[in-house]
Design an enzyme around this catalytic site. Structure first.
Site, short mmCIF file in Angstrom:
data_model
loop_
_atom_site.label_atom_id
_atom_site.label_comp_id
_atom_site.label_asym_id
_atom_site.label_seq_id
_atom_site.Cartn_x
_atom_site.Cartn_y
_atom_site.Cartn_z
CD GLU A 69 28.49 -0.77 -10.50
OE1 GLU A 69 28.62 -0.74 -9.27
OE2 GLU A 69 27.52 -0.30 -11.09
CB THR A 115 -0.94 0.03 1.23
OG1 THR A 115 -0.14 -0.09 2.41
CG2 THR A 115 -1.94 -1.11 1.18
N GLY A 116 2.17 1.15 -0.03
CA GLY A 116 3.04 2.34 -0.02
C GLY A 116 3.17 2.97 -1.40
NE ARG A 117 7.61 7.85 -3.29
CZ ARG A 117 8.42 8.40 -4.22
NH1 ARG A 117 7.93 9.24 -5.10
NH2 ARG A 117 9.70 8.10 -4.26
CG HIS A 122 25.89 1.25 -7.62
ND1 HIS A 122 26.08 0.72 -8.86
CD2 HIS A 122 24.63 1.70 -7.62
CE1 HIS A 122 24.98 0.85 -9.58
NE2 HIS A 122 24.10 1.45 -8.83
#
Lengths: 298, 521
Positions: free
Chosen positions: A216, A17-19, A255
């Site tokens: 990376e 139910t969050g953004r 990162h």
């Protein structure tokens, strides 16, 4: 086939139910992911795009049946609790999307998951896609984009950058090559399934004929992939690119993992080690599709 | 990662029951003398900076008397070490050292566990020792669910030949170090050297803790100003940028200055990446064209337009840059028109005077490129927008061409002129700013286009004037997403009656200072 997720995987969202939860529930459902329930404590009885919401993972499991995967969209400070809840309830795969999860929390999640035989992708991951089957997380943003950008096929993609997971996969699709599963393993220093673990899964997947890896600087993931290749535990063709050539040692980019630690972990050592064992390391992202075509004989 | 100074680290060790030499930190020579008086024995005075090899540069001094301690501290305070000016020294009891060990805790990314390392040879040669004689180094990964019991530490030490009365002291210390690291969310904790004195006591003579950036919020008492990796104190502009980031959890805004000075013959540019991997790739592309980065910046993770706007304003506070380069992965999942609007507002306010190449490939890139092309065609600097099928290399080449065309013009930092809220305006607060509508201009408006332009659909017309369709409270809490669409529509298509006021605390003063210190033409 694909790895980790397919059209039959039964998925829940913690923090539905969050953004972000609401928006990505729509992405996953529209794409065809078998989203069976959502969890937000205190919101049982509601629904999000017709997906029932429960108060706990255990409750969702009892009402809706077994859960294979939980995708976690809760604030970073609450991630540990949510992840341990899912692991204890018996969920065997977690996708932990939020970033900024404290590293000691990740260590605890890793230890508990290992104890219970569960695995996790992330934290700090956009998620993964098995094209034509299912999306987990937020990759692609919207279902129609995810369908347009990523077509099914024989190439597995594993990347430490979310944006580059999409970019590489899109360029491969554009070149007429398809994808088995694409995974953003997450940008942090300690993550659940890292490059070598994803490569081991690609090795077992008959649909995956070759792999592409975006590495990376920082951590030992790429070196450990080289170890797998050297010891014959990964035998499929592998095309790799390592980002961060220009990064100064000690300069941290977004990162958390991208930090040079000792001699292992630097750009030069990763490239050298991968080339030594026969991995096709390319110097530019743009060279990946051509190289992939070449090794596939497509 | 947030580093702690030696004196801070030692305080934490002490709290965890690990013996450290008696002493205290001093910011003035007089304070140093008082600390030395209290100790009442010969002391060592150590500069508090994040560099190794302090002894070699004269940063560690000894003093036999409090007077001498004061004199030595006077020498050390104000000393310049790399990017630091020494503002604190640690004054401690001088130890009578018999032997030195090394102990360090790091996070092993492969094992996903903390890893404890002990070496019977401490001091500066520990890395070489580990390389040449790995068998002499004890290593042990720790099971975080069960902790690190003393007997495990003891067995670990026995394996590298530690025995006798010192053994239980060291095993106890090792278990405590793990607890200190865990309690304080350290990503690494190192004691080097760990010394044994002539009377057989054990002390952490030097130590260094690095706190996990993501857990700094659990430790406000550490006083960490910017929870990020720095090998020098943060610059003023970085502090301004960090305050923006801190106050707005939506998306990421990371800003790091690469150089102190952008003058000279080098071709410096402002760099605005998106996402770690895409940023690095984009950075490589511009560096390959001979550009130098004045800064590294990352706006990603679906930031609102307001955050990208603030990032651009911060980047454009660097005098002397010749271009602005924005580029991410090229296939972003986030809706790219937000970034386009943020840049549009910033560039048009600044009347950008240098070329900009903006690569906004991804979700809704067509809209994003159109926004840049439509609204930024009349500013002095050339702005070009590109999408997912345009490579970073191509975009870097375009920037090179545009910079050449501009004759290598360097960016002049302009003063910040805040647009005042017009008298009688309709105003509401947003999450990080406020929005004002000058309703007196509305009667001449033909389209009322601000209402449909609003992305979250929170505006409605009342007597032909735009007002909130939700409560002011909801708008402030985030229903207004600060997408800037209403302002841009009104400014370019209608009456220029809407302003989204987005303050950046400290930036105005910063720019004034820059302009007065380094006047440029």
């Amino acid at each position: 086939m694909a790895i980790l997720v397919n059209e039959n995987s039964r998925v829940i969202i913690q923090g539905i139910t969050g953004r972000e939860g609401v928006v990505r529930a729509q992405l996953m459902k529209d794409y065809g992911t078998k989203l069976v329930a959502g969890v937000t404590p205190g919101r049982a009885g509601q629904d999000v795009y017709g997906i029932p919401v429960y108060d706990s993972v255990l409750q969702a499991w009892e009402k809706q049946g077994p859960v294979d995967v939980s995708v976690i969209f809760v604030p970073a400070a609450l991630v540990k609790n949510a992840a341990l809840e899912a692991v204890d309830a018996g969920v065997k795969l977690l996708v932990i999307v939020p970033d900024r999860v404290p590293i000691h929390d990740v260590l605890e999640i890793a230890a508990r998951a290992a104890e219970k035989g569960a695995r996790f992708v992330g934290p700090n991951t956009l998620g993964l896609v098995s094209p034509g089957k299912a999306v987990l997380g937020m990759i692609g943003g919207r279902a129609e984009r995810a369908r347009e950008w990523f077509k099914p096929g024989p190439i597995g993609v594993s990347s430490r950058s979310g944006g580059m997971t999409s970019a590489i996969s899109y360029y491969l699709t554009k070149a007429g090559l398809g994808l088995s599963t694409i995974v953003h393993v997450g940008g942090d220093a300690v993550i659940g399934l890292s490059h070598p673990e994803i490569m081991a899964l690609f090795q077992e997947d008959p649909e995956t004929r070759m792999a592409v890896m975006f590495g990376e600087i920082g951590t030992t993931q790429e070196e450990r992939v080289a170890d797998l290749v050297e010891s014959g535990r990964f035998t499929k063709p592998l095309v790799a690119y390592i980002g961060g050539k220009a990064a100064k040692s000690g300069t941290r980019f977004s990162h958390a993992g991208a930090i040079v630690e000792g001699t292992r972990g630097s750009y030069e050592t990763k490239v050298k080690r991968l080339r030594e064992v026969g991995v096709h390391v390319v110097d530019a992202i743009a060279d990946i599709p051509a190289k992939a075509k070449e090794v596939l004989g497509a | 990662m947030a580093r702690l100074f030696e004196y801070q680290s030692k305080k934490l060790l002490k709290q965890g029951g690990i013996p450290v030499p008696g002493g205290d930190v001093a910011a003035t020579p007089e304070e140093a003398r008082r600390v030395a008086e209290k100790i009442g024995k010969p002391v060592v005075i150590k500069i508090q900076v994040w560099v190794t090899g302090r002894a070699g540069i004269g940063g560690i001094q000894f003093a036999a008397t409090p007077e001498e301690a004061e004199a030595k501290a006077r020498q050390l305070l104000g000393m310049k070490v790399r990017n630091f000016v020494v503002d604190r020294v640690l004054v401690e009891e001088k130890l009578d050292i018999r032997s030195e060990y090394f102990v360090g805790l790091v996070i092993d990314d492969a094992a996903k566990k903390p890893l404890l390392i002990f070496s019977p040879a401490g001091g500066t040669g520990v890395e070489e020792m580990a390389r040449l004689h790995p068998e002499k180094i004890a290593r042990r990964t720790i099971d975080v669910l069960n902790g690190f019991p003393e007997y495990e530490a003891r067995n670990m030490l026995l394996r590298v030949g530690i025995e006798g009365a010192i053994l239980p002291k060291l095993s106890d210390l090792l278990t405590r170090l793990y607890k200190v690291a865990r309690t304080n969310d350290a990503r690494s904790a190192e004691i080097n050297p760990l010394v044994v004195t002539a009377d057989g006591s054990v002390f952490a003579a030097d130590c260094h803790l690095v706190v996990d950036d993501y857990a700094v919020y659990r430790h406000p008492d550490f006083g960490i100003e910017i929870a990020r990796e720095f090998d020098r104190p943060p610059t003023e502009l970085e502090k301004i940028a960090y305050r923006v980031e801190e106050k707005d959890y939506r998306g990421t805004f990371y800003f790091f200055q690469m150089v102190d000075e952008t003058a000279g013959s080098e071709k410096y540019i402002g760099f605005n990446g998106a996402g770690g991997g895409g940023s690095m790739m984009s950075m490589d592309a511009v560096l390959n064209r001979g550009f130098k980065l004045a800064n590294y910046c990352d706006t990603s993770g679906n930031p609102p337009a307001s955050k990208v706007y603030r990032a651009a304003k911060v980047i454009l506070s660097q005098p002397g840059i010749m271009g602005y380069f924005a580029s991410g992965s090229g296939v972003a999942s986030q809706e790219q028109y937000h970034s386009a609007r943020g840049l549009t507002k910033a560039f048009s306010e600044e009347k950008l005077d240098i070329p900009a190449v903006i690569r906004l490939g991804g979700n809704f890139e067509e809209t994003a490129i159109e926004i840049l092309g439509t609204y930024l065609k009349d500013i002095p600097g050339a702005v070009e927008g590109y999408g997912r099928d345009d490579s970073p290399e191509f975009c870097a080449r375009r920037l090179e061409e545009l910079v050449a065309k501009s004759g290598g013009k360097r960016h002049e930092v302009r003063p910040i002129v805040e647009t005042p809220v017009p008298a009688g305006a309709y105003v509401f607060e947003t999450m990080t700013g406020r929005l004002s509508f000058d309703h007196s201009k509305c009667p001449g408006c033909r389209t009322k286009g601000c209402v449909p332009a609003c992305a979250p659909k929170i505006l409605k017309l009342e007597d032909g004037k735009p007002v909130l369709a939700v409560s002011a409270e909801d708008a402030r809490k985030g229903k207004c997403t600060e997408c800037l669409a209403c302002e841009i529509f009104c400014k370019f298509h209608e009456r220029d009656a809407i302003v989204v006021h987005l303050p950046i605390p400290g930036l105005k003063e910063y720019r004034e200072k820059i302009r007065s210190v380094k006047p440029r033409t």
